[in-house]
Design a protein around this motif. Structure first.
Motif, PDB file in Angstrom:
ATOM      1  N   LEU A   1       0.819  -1.214   0.000  1.00 33.82           N
ATOM      2  CA  LEU A   1       0.000   0.000   0.000  1.00 33.82           C
ATOM      3  C   LEU A   1       0.855   1.267   0.000  1.00 33.82           C
ATOM      4  O   LEU A   1       0.554   2.222  -0.712  1.00 33.82           O
ATOM      5  CB  LEU A   1      -0.944  -0.010   1.210  1.00 33.82           C
ATOM      6  N   GLN A   2       1.941   1.259   0.791  1.00 38.40           N
ATOM      7  CA  GLN A   2       2.767   2.470   0.824  1.00 38.40           C
ATOM      8  C   GLN A   2       3.449   2.699  -0.526  1.00 38.40           C
ATOM      9  O   GLN A   2       3.624   3.836  -0.942  1.00 38.40           O
ATOM     10  CB  GLN A   2       3.766   2.423   1.984  1.00 38.40           C
TER      11      GLN A   2
ATOM     12  N   LEU B   1      12.308  11.726   8.640  1.00 40.55           N
ATOM     13  CA  LEU B   1      12.914  12.582   7.614  1.00 40.55           C
ATOM     14  C   LEU B   1      12.160  12.480   6.289  1.00 40.55           C
ATOM     15  O   LEU B   1      11.953  13.473   5.593  1.00 40.55           O
ATOM     16  CB  LEU B   1      14.382  12.185   7.405  1.00 40.55           C
ATOM     17  N   LEU B   2      11.748  11.260   5.939  1.00 37.19           N
ATOM     18  CA  LEU B   2      10.980  11.047   4.706  1.00 37.19           C
ATOM     19  C   LEU B   2       9.625  11.736   4.799  1.00 37.19           C
ATOM     20  O   LEU B   2       9.174  12.388   3.843  1.00 37.19           O
ATOM     21  CB  LEU B   2      10.795   9.545   4.461  1.00 37.19           C
ATOM     22  N   PHE B   3       8.972  11.604   5.950  1.00 36.74           N
ATOM     23  CA  PHE B   3       7.658  12.215   6.166  1.00 36.74           C
ATOM     24  C   PHE B   3       7.742  13.727   6.012  1.00 36.74           C
ATOM     25  O   PHE B   3       6.882  14.353   5.388  1.00 36.74           O
ATOM     26  CB  PHE B   3       7.150  11.846   7.564  1.00 36.74           C
ATOM     27  N   ARG B   4       8.800  14.321   6.544  1.00 33.80           N
ATOM     28  CA  ARG B   4       8.966  15.778   6.486  1.00 33.80           C
ATOM     29  C   ARG B   4       9.097  16.270   5.045  1.00 33.80           C
ATOM     30  O   ARG B   4       8.672  17.373   4.712  1.00 33.80           O
ATOM     31  CB  ARG B   4      10.209  16.165   7.292  1.00 33.80           C
TER      32      ARG B   4
ATOM     33  N   ASN C   1       2.490   8.033   3.523  1.00 31.32           N
ATOM     34  CA  ASN C   1       3.192   8.318   4.777  1.00 31.32           C
ATOM     35  C   ASN C   1       2.391   7.880   5.991  1.00 31.32           C
ATOM     36  O   ASN C   1       2.952   7.394   6.981  1.00 31.32           O
ATOM     37  CB  ASN C   1       3.501   9.816   4.871  1.00 31.32           C
ATOM     38  N   LEU C   2       1.068   8.035   5.937  1.00 28.88           N
ATOM     39  CA  LEU C   2       0.224   7.582   7.051  1.00 28.88           C
ATOM     40  C   LEU C   2       0.272   6.057   7.191  1.00 28.88           C
ATOM     41  O   LEU C   2       0.270   5.528   8.307  1.00 28.88           O
ATOM     42  CB  LEU C   2      -1.226   8.045   6.841  1.00 28.88           C
TER      43      LEU C   2
ATOM     44  N   SER D   1       2.455   1.482  10.171  1.00 31.37           N
ATOM     45  CA  SER D   1       3.328   0.303  10.208  1.00 31.37           C
ATOM     46  C   SER D   1       4.268   0.371  11.404  1.00 31.37           C
ATOM     47  O   SER D   1       4.461  -0.620  12.127  1.00 31.37           O
ATOM     48  CB  SER D   1       4.158   0.209   8.926  1.00 31.37           C
ATOM     49  N   PHE D   2       4.840   1.561  11.634  1.00 35.58           N
ATOM     50  CA  PHE D   2       5.801   1.689  12.722  1.00 35.58           C
ATOM     51  C   PHE D   2       5.134   1.746  14.084  1.00 35.58           C
ATOM     52  O   PHE D   2       5.705   1.292  15.080  1.00 35.58           O
ATOM     53  CB  PHE D   2       6.708   2.899  12.486  1.00 35.58           C
TER      54      PHE D   2
END
Length: 676
Positions: free
Chosen positions: A196-197, A370-373, A383-384, A389-390
């Motif tokens: 999905l991501q 960092l990726l989300f930013r 990103n959600l 996942s985390f």
């Protein structure tokens, strides 16, 4: 450089495009699922029925394991070809991820054999689409930035090892502690989240990977500009031989476990099993086909292709031994290793386990931040999904830590009856059998009071009456029953709490498999420096060093198992021998890994690239299937000699092959004609 690649390199994380980290997390969750399931497969098959396993003979379990691994290296040849000609890398990755998600979901229904076999089949097919296209996708994206490619692949393979580490630790823990379907199910959940991501972030790659791209088919083909490339089409005889070899080889690979498990033998005629004849003839035909293709080229080209074949020959022996990790070495961890620690040893292990779990996840979570930013505005849904996942990963980890500190060990007593009988060779053998409500005790039997240790989150006191089912071999694996369940299940074993044992833990058998990923992360930078230095060994010497490291690892196991009696099915040797084995096996892998595919791309002319990559993957398939065949001999060799002898075989063979590699180094140097 096209506009898609310009866009791809615009926003960066840690000096690399944000899109690389989309691939990083996609690959990480796929490897999480693959290694998590792989860690459980053989243990599940050989575990007792009462604790949820299938109680298969080890030979059958390892035959299926070897076939599964072999097929994983054959389907990428087909999946890569379909992507190049029809699908494009991106669609092939999505198709592969969907099929693998269904495969893991099917395996979560582990009580039904149909769903387990269906799940393994879907995983083989899905891997064929997914595996070759992830790596080639990076090659295409970095086509105009060759100087950045090494760094990109380094980050990508960190994702591979992070996924393997987390998958083995968490799927293995849930599978052994809560039940096999929990472990198989968790692998499926993260495969779905990885899909999905990727799906919701794929626009970050622009147009790259959408359409079939033949640019990557030359795979670093610049090295071949000075090589004479004759027109050498596949003849009708070549095509017929390929069809015969593929059909016969696949039949043999699938027939091996099928003939043991389902008692269906496609290669038995007139009461005679022709399995050995079939694979021998298939190999002879393949060698003939390969030789007939190679001799049609000019001398220099022919020499380089012969060098690739020799490298492929070495790789068979390496993987046949290395892949004992998920097979016979997992059985050794489960049945022959002392995995119960108490007192300070238990406390130290729990602290170390927390550190090696939390620190890597913390680092990867920071990368996610960092990726989300950088990408949350354009790719919010992706990103959600990653954030969820985390959150799930941290939830499982916190529960695991809590469970380890709030699960108690108890010494329990239970009754068995003991019978002495004469076996087939005239020897007297004494066996113990647990007593259940259904048990009819023979007249000549002796009643024995036995004790063992169980682990439970329940807070029992001395003399509490409990019921358990199916003490598995050493007794440390069991299924605890509530009072209501005990009334319904007549095969339960009545037991009594003797005492509570403070600060005692049991290491899951799957835990040892995480050591490979940990040691890779720790030692890969050092080996990278070695390869870049003036002391960088010749290719054949790298293989030899890798094989010698492999042999040293098995030598530790052989030495550690030296005191185990002939024919023993259980023992309790120190965990240090497995730790040392995984350390040296990983050092061996780091020596062999950099040589493989890069030399195929450098030595083979463009027209033969696809065929020779097929040969290389075939060598990997043969090595992995051989690992299962050799591993399945564990009981036979243990009965005739002992388990130390079994591991001694894996010590001697790599040493012999390594010495052959060193002896062939001058020949290989000549055959490679200056290629480094």
């Amino acid at each position: 450089m096209n506009s898609s690649q310009n866009e791809f390199f615009k926003s960066q994380v840690l000096g690399h495009p944000t899109g690389l980290f989309v691939l990083f997390f996609t690959e990480m969750w796929e490897r999480f699922s693959f290694y998590g399931m792989r860690a459980l497969l053989v243990l599940f098959l050989v575990s007792a029925l009462g604790i949820g396993g299938w109680d298969w003979p080890r030979e059958n379990a390892l035959a299926l394991y070897g076939t599964y691994l072999a097929l994983l290296y054959l389907t990428p040849i087909i999946g890569g070809t379909l992507a190049d000609k029809y699908l494009g890398n991106r669609l092939a990755i999505i198709i592969g991820a969907v099929i693998m998600t269904l495969g893991h979901a099917s395996m979560a229904i582990e009580s039904n054999p149909f769903f387990l076999y269906l799940g393994l089949g879907l995983l083989v097919i899905g891997t064929g689409f997914f595996k070759p296209n992830m790596t080639s996708f990076i090659s295409i994206l970095y086509k105009d930035f060759p100087e950045k490619k090494d760094g990109a692949y380094t980050i990508f393979y960190m994702g591979v090892n992070a996924g393997a580490f987390l998958g083995i630790m968490l799927c293995g823990y849930l599978g052994e502690i809560l039940g096999w379907s929990w472990g198989f199910g968790l692998a499926g959940i993260f495969m779905l989240l990885g899909l999905l991501q990727f799906l919701f972030a794929q626009n970050i790659f622009g147009e790259v990977g959408k359409k079939p791209n033949t640019a990557n088919k030359k795979i670093e083909a610049d090295d071949h500009t000075e090589i004479e490339d004759k027109l050498n089409p596949f003849t009708l005889i070549d095509k017929i031989l390929i069809a015969v070899i593929a059909t016969a080889g696949l039949t043999w690979v699938i027939n091996d476990p099928l003939s043991k498990i389902g008692e269906v033998n496609f290669l038995e005629f007139g009461g005679t099993d022709y399995s050995g004849h079939t694979i021998l003839v298939t190999l002879i035909l393949f060698v003939f086909l390969l030789g007939s293709r190679i001799i049609r080229y000019s001398r220099i080209t022919r020499d380089k292709m012969i060098a690739v074949v020799i490298f492929a020959f070495f790789i068979i022996f390496f993987w046949a031994s290395f892949e004992q990790a998920g097979g016979s070495m997992s059985i050794f961890a489960k049945d022959y290793t002392s995995r119960i620690l108490s007192g300070n040893s238990a406390l130290i292990f729990n602290i170390i386990d927390i550190i090696i779990t939390v620190v890597p996840i913390g680092i990867i979570t920071y990368v996610l931040f960092l990726l989300f930013r950088q990408t949350y505005k354009k790719y919010l849904i992706s990103n959600l999904i990653l954030a969820f996942s985390f959150i799930l990963i941290w939830g499982v980890v916190i529960w695991k830590i809590y469970n380890n500190f709030n699960t108690y060990s108890y010494e329990i007593s239970y009754k068995t009856y003991q019978v002495t009988a004469t076996n087939d060779v005239g020897e007297e053998v004494t066996k113990d059998f647990a007593i259940t409500a259904e048990t009819k005790i023979p007249e000549n039997a002796m009643i024995i009071d036995n004790t063992t240790v169980i682990r439970s989150a329940n807070d029992f006191v001395k003399n509490d009456k409990i019921s358990i089912i199916d003490l598995d071999k050493k007794g440390v694996n069991y299924k605890f029953l509530t009072a209501e369940q005990a009334d319904l299940i007549t095969t339960n074993i009545a037991a009594t709490i003797v005492k509570k044992k403070e600060n005692e833990i049991q290491i899951p058998a799957t835990w040892f498999l995480i050591l490979n990923s940990l040691f890779i992360i720790a030692f890969a930078p050092l080996f990278s420096k070695w390869w870049e230095s003036k002391y960088n060994p010749k290719p054949a010497n790298k293989y030899a060093i890798g094989l010698f490291f492999l042999a040293i690892g098995f030598a530790f196991l052989a030495y550690g198992a030296a005191g185990i009696p002939q024919g023993a099915k259980t023992a309790s040797v120190s965990i240090i021998w497995l730790i040392m084995a995984y350390l040296f096996h990983t050092l061996g892998e780091l020596c062999v890994s950099p040589v493989g595919l890069s030399y195929v791309s450098k030595l083979v002319p463009p027209r033969m690239i696809a065929f020779m990559f097929g040969v290389w993957y075939l060598a990997l398939a043969i090595g992995n299937k051989t690992s299962g065949k050799l591993g399945s001999m564990i009981d036979d060799i243990t009965t005739r000699y002992d388990i130390s002898t079994f591991f001694l075989i894996f010590t001697i063979v790599p040493i012999v092959i390594g010495l052959i590699a060193i002896a062939l180094n001058p020949v290989l140097k000549k055959l490679m004609h200056g290629v480094k």
